[in-house]
Design an enzyme around this catalytic site. Structure first.
Site, PDB file in Angstrom:
ATOM      1  N   ASP A  15       0.868  -1.185   0.000  1.00 47.26           N
ATOM      2  CA  ASP A  15       0.000   0.000   0.000  1.00 47.26           C
ATOM      3  C   ASP A  15       0.909   1.242   0.000  1.00 47.26           C
ATOM      4  OD1 ASP A  15       0.844   0.374   2.627  1.00 47.26           O
ATOM      5  OD2 ASP A  15      -1.156   0.223   3.521  1.00 47.26           O
ATOM      6  N   CYS A  72       2.945  -3.156   4.180  1.00 50.16           N
ATOM      7  CA  CYS A  72       2.077  -2.033   4.546  1.00 50.16           C
ATOM      8  C   CYS A  72       2.752  -1.346   5.738  1.00 50.16           C
ATOM      9  CB  CYS A  72       0.639  -2.473   4.820  1.00 50.16           C
ATOM     10  SG  CYS A  72       0.364  -3.460   6.302  1.00 50.16           S
ATOM     11  N   GLY A  73       2.039  -0.511   6.449  1.00 49.31           N
ATOM     12  CA  GLY A  73       2.672   0.225   7.538  1.00 49.31           C
ATOM     13  C   GLY A  73       3.215  -0.689   8.618  1.00 49.31           C
ATOM     14  N   THR A  74       2.369  -1.597   9.075  1.00 48.35           N
ATOM     15  CA  THR A  74       2.777  -2.542  10.117  1.00 48.35           C
ATOM     16  C   THR A  74       3.032  -3.942   9.580  1.00 48.35           C
ATOM     17  OG1 THR A  74       0.472  -3.135  10.486  1.00 48.35           O
ATOM     18  CG2 THR A  74       1.384  -1.351  11.861  1.00 48.35           C
ATOM     19  N   GLY A  75       2.545  -4.228   8.403  1.00 53.46           N
ATOM     20  CA  GLY A  75       2.553  -5.594   7.864  1.00 53.46           C
ATOM     21  C   GLY A  75       1.369  -6.421   8.332  1.00 53.46           C
ATOM     22  N   GLY A  77      -2.169  -5.666   8.501  1.00 50.49           N
ATOM     23  CA  GLY A  77      -3.372  -5.708   7.659  1.00 50.49           C
ATOM     24  C   GLY A  77      -3.147  -6.487   6.383  1.00 50.49           C
ATOM     25  N   HIS A 105      10.002 -24.104   8.233  1.00 47.66           N
ATOM     26  CA  HIS A 105       8.973 -24.849   8.961  1.00 47.66           C
ATOM     27  C   HIS A 105       7.577 -24.686   8.384  1.00 47.66           C
ATOM     28  CE1 HIS A 105      11.465 -24.960  12.960  1.00 47.66           C
ATOM     29  NE2 HIS A 105      12.127 -25.438  11.917  1.00 47.66           N
ATOM     30  N   ASN A 106       7.265 -23.530   7.835  1.00 48.70           N
ATOM     31  CA  ASN A 106       5.889 -23.225   7.408  1.00 48.70           C
ATOM     32  C   ASN A 106       5.735 -23.176   5.907  1.00 48.70           C
ATOM     33  OD1 ASN A 106       6.577 -21.011   9.907  1.00 48.70           O
ATOM     34  ND2 ASN A 106       5.019 -22.571  10.280  1.00 48.70           N
ATOM     35  N   ARG A 116       6.741   0.779   8.665  1.00 54.68           N
ATOM     36  CA  ARG A 116       6.804   1.775   9.734  1.00 54.68           C
ATOM     37  C   ARG A 116       7.370   1.198  11.028  1.00 54.68           C
ATOM     38  NH1 ARG A 116       0.781   4.166   8.318  1.00 54.68           N
ATOM     39  NH2 ARG A 116       1.433   5.453   6.553  1.00 54.68           N
ATOM     40  N   HIS A 140       7.270 -31.311   9.183  1.00 53.11           N
ATOM     41  CA  HIS A 140       6.416 -30.137   9.001  1.00 53.11           C
ATOM     42  C   HIS A 140       5.330 -30.347   7.952  1.00 53.11           C
ATOM     43  CE1 HIS A 140       9.258 -28.001  11.454  1.00 53.11           C
ATOM     44  NE2 HIS A 140      10.235 -28.359  10.642  1.00 53.11           N
ATOM     45  N   ARG A 143       1.647 -30.809   8.960  1.00 52.73           N
ATOM     46  CA  ARG A 143       1.116 -29.592   9.595  1.00 52.73           C
ATOM     47  C   ARG A 143       0.795 -28.547   8.536  1.00 52.73           C
ATOM     48  NH1 ARG A 143       6.173 -30.050  13.727  1.00 52.73           N
ATOM     49  NH2 ARG A 143       5.424 -31.909  14.812  1.00 52.73           N
TER      50      ARG A 143
HETATM   51  C1  RB5 Z   1      -2.176   2.652   6.423  1.00 50.15           C
HETATM   52  O1  RB5 Z   1      -2.242   3.889   7.055  1.00 50.15           O
HETATM   53  C2  RB5 Z   1      -1.970   1.549   7.443  1.00 50.15           C
HETATM   54  O2  RB5 Z   1      -3.102   1.363   8.215  1.00 50.15           O
HETATM   55  C3  RB5 Z   1      -1.596   0.267   6.740  1.00 50.15           C
HETATM   56  O3  RB5 Z   1      -0.448   0.486   5.969  1.00 50.15           O
HETATM   57  C4  RB5 Z   1      -1.268  -0.920   7.621  1.00 50.15           C
HETATM   58  O4  RB5 Z   1      -0.360  -0.582   8.611  1.00 50.15           O
HETATM   59  C5  RB5 Z   1      -2.395  -1.709   8.119  1.00 50.15           C
HETATM   60  O5  RB5 Z   1      -2.252  -2.774   8.729  1.00 50.15           O
END
Ligand code: RB5
Length: 148
Positions: A15, A72-75, A77, A105-106, A116, A140, A143
């Site tokens: 994103d 994404c920002g956190t990975g 979502g 393993h997976n 971020r 593995h 599983r």
């Molecule tokens: C976008 O602002 C942020 O929500 C998205 O990149 C992500 O971190 C969601 O999990």
């Protein structure tokens, strides 16, 4: 062990929060000789991460790529969205150890990263471990088969 790296391209998508890191990872992979299929997004405009997880999942499930990297920002979502596709095993990793073990393993076929929350060098270490590590199979396999 199965082959560590497929001849198929590595597919990338992110994103808006992941654009800069995705470009850096693309250059890193290409410099190492990997073919890359880059599915965007291209600009800073806000987009919805599930759309890019869906694009990348389709590329893998249709056989256009063997493994992928989602950002994404956190990975969080984008990994949740990817894992809604049967046959996709997306691993959200923050270091090379978890990335390597997600392959061993997976049999993870998607590495999810948070632009971020980790730096570019750690992200590249994760990518190197992901593309350079084979699935162990063996104990593995049953599983992983239960994951569907
Ligand atoms: C976008 O602002 C942020 O929500 C998205 O990149 C992500 O971190 C969601 O999990």
């Amino acid at each position: 062990m199965t082959d560590a790296v497929s001849a198929l391209p590595i597919v990338l998508a992110s994103d808006h929060a992941g654009v800069t890191l995705r470009r850096e990872i693309r250059g890193h992979l290409e410099a190492a000789g990997h073919a890359v299929l880059d599915l965007g997004t291209e600009g800073p405009e806000s987009v919805d991460y599930p759309d890019f997880a869906d694009r990348l999942a389709a590329a893998i499930l249709e056989g256009r790529a063997a493994r992928g990297v989602l950002i994404c920002g956190t990975g969080i979502g984008i990994s949740i969205a990817a894992n809604r596709h049967r046959g996709i095993r997306a691993a959200l990793c923050h270091d090379a150890t978890t990335s390597r073990l997600s392959r061993r393993h997976n049999d993870a076929n998607v590495l999810a990263l948070g632009a971020r929350v980790i730096g570019a060098e750690v992200a590249k270490d994760c990518v190197d471990a992901f593309v350079g590590t084979a699935y162990e199979g063996g104990r593995h396999a049953a599983r992983v088969a239960k994951l569907g």
